[in-house]
Design a protein around this motif. Structure first.
Motif, PDB file in Angstrom:
ATOM      1  N   ARG A   1       0.827  -1.208   0.000  1.00 15.27           N
ATOM      2  CA  ARG A   1       0.000   0.000   0.000  1.00 15.27           C
ATOM      3  C   ARG A   1       0.865   1.262   0.000  1.00 15.27           C
ATOM      4  O   ARG A   1       0.510   2.269  -0.620  1.00 15.27           O
ATOM      5  N   HIS A   2       1.997   1.206   0.684  1.00 15.64           N
ATOM      6  CA  HIS A   2       2.917   2.336   0.669  1.00 15.64           C
ATOM      7  C   HIS A   2       3.445   2.571  -0.750  1.00 15.64           C
ATOM      8  O   HIS A   2       3.490   3.722  -1.228  1.00 15.64           O
ATOM      9  N   GLU A   3       3.860   1.525  -1.416  1.00 11.60           N
ATOM     10  CA  GLU A   3       4.392   1.664  -2.772  1.00 11.60           C
ATOM     11  C   GLU A   3       3.348   2.220  -3.719  1.00 11.60           C
ATOM     12  O   GLU A   3       3.648   3.074  -4.570  1.00 11.60           O
ATOM     13  N   GLU A   4       2.112   1.756  -3.586  1.00 11.00           N
ATOM     14  CA  GLU A   4       1.042   2.268  -4.447  1.00 11.00           C
ATOM     15  C   GLU A   4       0.803   3.752  -4.202  1.00 11.00           C
ATOM     16  O   GLU A   4       0.610   4.531  -5.145  1.00 11.00           O
ATOM     17  N   ARG A   5       0.807   4.155  -2.935  1.00 13.01           N
ATOM     18  CA  ARG A   5       0.601   5.572  -2.618  1.00 13.01           C
ATOM     19  C   ARG A   5       1.764   6.415  -3.140  1.00 13.01           C
ATOM     20  O   ARG A   5       1.556   7.483  -3.730  1.00 13.01           O
ATOM     21  N   ALA A   6       2.982   5.960  -2.931  1.00 13.14           N
ATOM     22  CA  ALA A   6       4.149   6.695  -3.413  1.00 13.14           C
ATOM     23  C   ALA A   6       4.132   6.807  -4.934  1.00 13.14           C
ATOM     24  O   ALA A   6       4.420   7.877  -5.492  1.00 13.14           O
ATOM     25  N   ASP A   7       3.792   5.722  -5.614  1.00 14.13           N
ATOM     26  CA  ASP A   7       3.737   5.752  -7.076  1.00 14.13           C
ATOM     27  C   ASP A   7       2.707   6.770  -7.563  1.00 14.13           C
ATOM     28  O   ASP A   7       2.953   7.508  -8.528  1.00 14.13           O
ATOM     29  N   ALA A   8       1.562   6.814  -6.909  1.00 19.08           N
ATOM     30  CA  ALA A   8       0.524   7.770  -7.306  1.00 19.08           C
ATOM     31  C   ALA A   8       0.993   9.204  -7.093  1.00 19.08           C
ATOM     32  O   ALA A   8       0.692  10.095  -7.902  1.00 19.08           O
ATOM     33  N   MET A   9       1.740   9.448  -6.030  1.00 18.89           N
ATOM     34  CA  MET A   9       2.181  10.796  -5.711  1.00 18.89           C
ATOM     35  C   MET A   9       3.285  11.287  -6.650  1.00 18.89           C
ATOM     36  O   MET A   9       3.457  12.494  -6.837  1.00 18.89           O
ATOM     37  N   THR A  10       4.035  10.371  -7.231  1.00 21.61           N
ATOM     38  CA  THR A  10       5.163  10.767  -8.076  1.00 21.61           C
ATOM     39  C   THR A  10       4.950  10.470  -9.556  1.00 21.61           C
ATOM     40  O   THR A  10       5.817  10.760 -10.369  1.00 21.61           O
ATOM     41  N   ARG A  11       3.785   9.908  -9.906  1.00 20.59           N
ATOM     42  CA  ARG A  11       3.580   9.458 -11.283  1.00 20.59           C
ATOM     43  C   ARG A  11       3.742  10.589 -12.293  1.00 20.59           C
ATOM     44  O   ARG A  11       4.443  10.440 -13.307  1.00 20.59           O
ATOM     45  N   ALA A  12       3.109  11.727 -12.054  1.00 20.64           N
ATOM     46  CA  ALA A  12       3.180  12.824 -13.014  1.00 20.64           C
ATOM     47  C   ALA A  12       4.623  13.294 -13.205  1.00 20.64           C
ATOM     48  O   ALA A  12       5.057  13.562 -14.332  1.00 20.64           O
ATOM     49  N   HIS A  13       5.367  13.384 -12.114  1.00 21.25           N
ATOM     50  CA  HIS A  13       6.769  13.805 -12.214  1.00 21.25           C
ATOM     51  C   HIS A  13       7.588  12.791 -13.007  1.00 21.25           C
ATOM     52  O   HIS A  13       8.396  13.170 -13.881  1.00 21.25           O
ATOM     53  N   ARG A  14       7.382  11.511 -12.730  1.00 18.92           N
ATOM     54  CA  ARG A  14       8.147  10.475 -13.424  1.00 18.92           C
ATOM     55  C   ARG A  14       7.827  10.462 -14.917  1.00 18.92           C
ATOM     56  O   ARG A  14       8.721  10.277 -15.756  1.00 18.92           O
ATOM     57  N   GLU A  15       6.561  10.669 -15.262  1.00 13.19           N
ATOM     58  CA  GLU A  15       6.175  10.698 -16.673  1.00 13.19           C
ATOM     59  C   GLU A  15       6.769  11.910 -17.388  1.00 13.19           C
ATOM     60  O   GLU A  15       7.218  11.809 -18.527  1.00 13.19           O
ATOM     61  N   ARG A  16       6.773  13.059 -16.710  1.00 12.66           N
ATOM     62  CA  ARG A  16       7.404  14.238 -17.310  1.00 12.66           C
ATOM     63  C   ARG A  16       8.900  14.018 -17.489  1.00 12.66           C
ATOM     64  O   ARG A  16       9.479  14.375 -18.524  1.00 12.66           O
ATOM     65  N   ALA A  17       9.532  13.449 -16.472  1.00 11.20           N
ATOM     66  CA  ALA A  17      10.971  13.214 -16.553  1.00 11.20           C
ATOM     67  C   ALA A  17      11.313  12.274 -17.706  1.00 11.20           C
ATOM     68  O   ALA A  17      12.320  12.467 -18.406  1.00 11.20           O
ATOM     69  N   ALA A  18      10.468  11.272 -17.920  1.00 13.71           N
ATOM     70  CA  ALA A  18      10.706  10.337 -19.021  1.00 13.71           C
ATOM     71  C   ALA A  18      10.600  11.032 -20.379  1.00 13.71           C
ATOM     72  O   ALA A  18      11.262  10.625 -21.339  1.00 13.71           O
ATOM     73  N   ARG A  19       9.796  12.096 -20.441  1.00 18.11           N
ATOM     74  CA  ARG A  19       9.660  12.857 -21.687  1.00 18.11           C
ATOM     75  C   ARG A  19      10.653  14.019 -21.768  1.00 18.11           C
ATOM     76  O   ARG A  19      10.659  14.764 -22.739  1.00 18.11           O
ATOM     77  N   GLY A  20      11.434  14.202 -20.721  1.00 14.55           N
ATOM     78  CA  GLY A  20      12.393  15.306 -20.702  1.00 14.55           C
ATOM     79  C   GLY A  20      11.752  16.653 -20.475  1.00 14.55           C
ATOM     80  O   GLY A  20      12.316  17.686 -20.872  1.00 14.55           O
ATOM     81  N   GLU A  21      10.607  16.676 -19.803  1.00 13.97           N
ATOM     82  CA  GLU A  21       9.874  17.920 -19.566  1.00 13.97           C
ATOM     83  C   GLU A  21      10.153  18.457 -18.165  1.00 13.97           C
ATOM     84  O   GLU A  21      10.321  17.692 -17.225  1.00 13.97           O
ATOM     85  N   ARG A  22      10.184  19.776 -18.039  1.00 17.91           N
ATOM     86  CA  ARG A  22      10.357  20.444 -16.758  1.00 17.91           C
ATOM     87  C   ARG A  22       9.018  20.991 -16.272  1.00 17.91           C
ATOM     88  O   ARG A  22       8.136  21.298 -17.075  1.00 17.91           O
TER      89      ARG A  22
END
Length: 299
Positions: A25-46
């Motif tokens: 449950r911790h991992e799921e919550r952490a993933d949800a909280m950082t998903r947008a940042h990780r997706e932007r980082a994968a696209r090279g977006e700031r």
């Protein structure tokens, strides 16, 4: 969950199904909280608002994802998991079980933990102050040809400077003050330094609230995963308000301005500041208890 004794101290013992569920449950919550940042980082977006949480503090999303039970919790049948190779874990009385090695961590990081505890206690002891209205971001661009973000100023250069000149700066947080422009720094009634941070930090400050995330990370596996994510959530919410009250025009990024140059904007900022202070007080209290030495911690 049951109670056991580890090194003569009472400890909570979690069965494999229980602690694995908490971890999941911790991992799921952490993933949800950082998903947008990780997706932007994968696209090279700031992102001018949320990147701060990862670039300024320097902690990667993977760190948030790693669950710790906190000190005094035995994880049964965890001895053959990857966790057994993590730093600050050791075998409990049973070779199959793991527990956070709080004594070793506290011994090696005694100065750091003691400093964190002293700062948090000093901050908590003071009455919150709510009169800064987020003008630290304005002071960072005051009478300067440069701005910290590649975003236009909402009111333009001259009016932004005029807002600073017609306001009373009241910053109490060194890590904001140190970015003031040379023209703005003397306008703050209190010259701030790193050495005097413990004497000036106060719980109404938004940056003091954000920094609870930093202190939670630095306390490592002594901090339960839920508390770490609660501190990150507070930092995230504060960062949004911090930038909405800034002089930057963030309309294109979906952020409506909190117009602190107006009476209504000041009132809105103050209301939000008080809410953050209340949330921070609870989290700060937990961190203070964790950072206290075992001898001085409440029973």
């Amino acid at each position: 969950m049951s109670l056991v004794a580890v090194d003569g101290r009472a400890a909570v013992s979690l069965a494999p199904d229980a602690w694995r569920d908490l971890e999941r449950r911790h991992e799921e919550r952490a993933d949800a909280m950082t998903r947008a940042h990780r997706e932007r980082a994968a696209r090279g977006e700031r992102h001018p608002v949320m990147d701060f949480l990862f670039r300024y503090y320097g902690y990667k999303p993977a760190l948030l994802r790693r669950w710790h039970p906190g000190a005094g919790v035995v994880l049964r049948d965890a001895g053959d998991t990857e966790r057994s190779s993590w730093r600050w874990y050791r075998r409990a009385d049973s070779a199959e079980d793991l527990v956070v090695d709080g004594d070793a961590l506290r011994s090696e990081k005694a100065a750091l933990i003691g400093g964190i505890h002293a700062l948090l206690v000093a901050t908590a002891s003071r009455r919150p102050r709510f009169g800064c209205f987020g003008l630290h971001e304005w002071a960072m661009v005051y009478r300067s040809p440069d701005i910290r973000h590649d975003i236009p100023l909402r009111l333009g250069r001259a009016t932004t400077d005029a807002v600073v000149e017609s306001s009373d700066l009241a910053c109490t947080h060194f890590d904001a003050y140190r970015f003031f422009t040379p023209a703005a720094a003397p306008r703050n009634p209190l010259p701030l330094t790193r050495d005097t941070q413990i004497d000036t930090e106060q719980p109404g400050c938004l940056h003091a609230g954000m920094d609870l995330y930093k202190w939670a990370v630095k306390l490592g596996p002594l901090v339960p995963g839920e508390l770490l994510l609660d501190c990150f959530a507070l930092a995230r919410d504060i960062r949004e308000v911090d930038m909405r009250a800034s002089p930057y025009d963030l309309t294109d990024w979906g952020y409506a301005a909190i117009t602190v140059e107006t009476a209504a904007g000041k009132a809105e900022y103050g209301r939000r500041q008080q809410i953050f202070a209340e949330r921070g007080a609870v989290l700060r209290g937990h961190l203070i208890e964790i950072a206290a030495s075992p001898a001085s911690a409440p029973s």
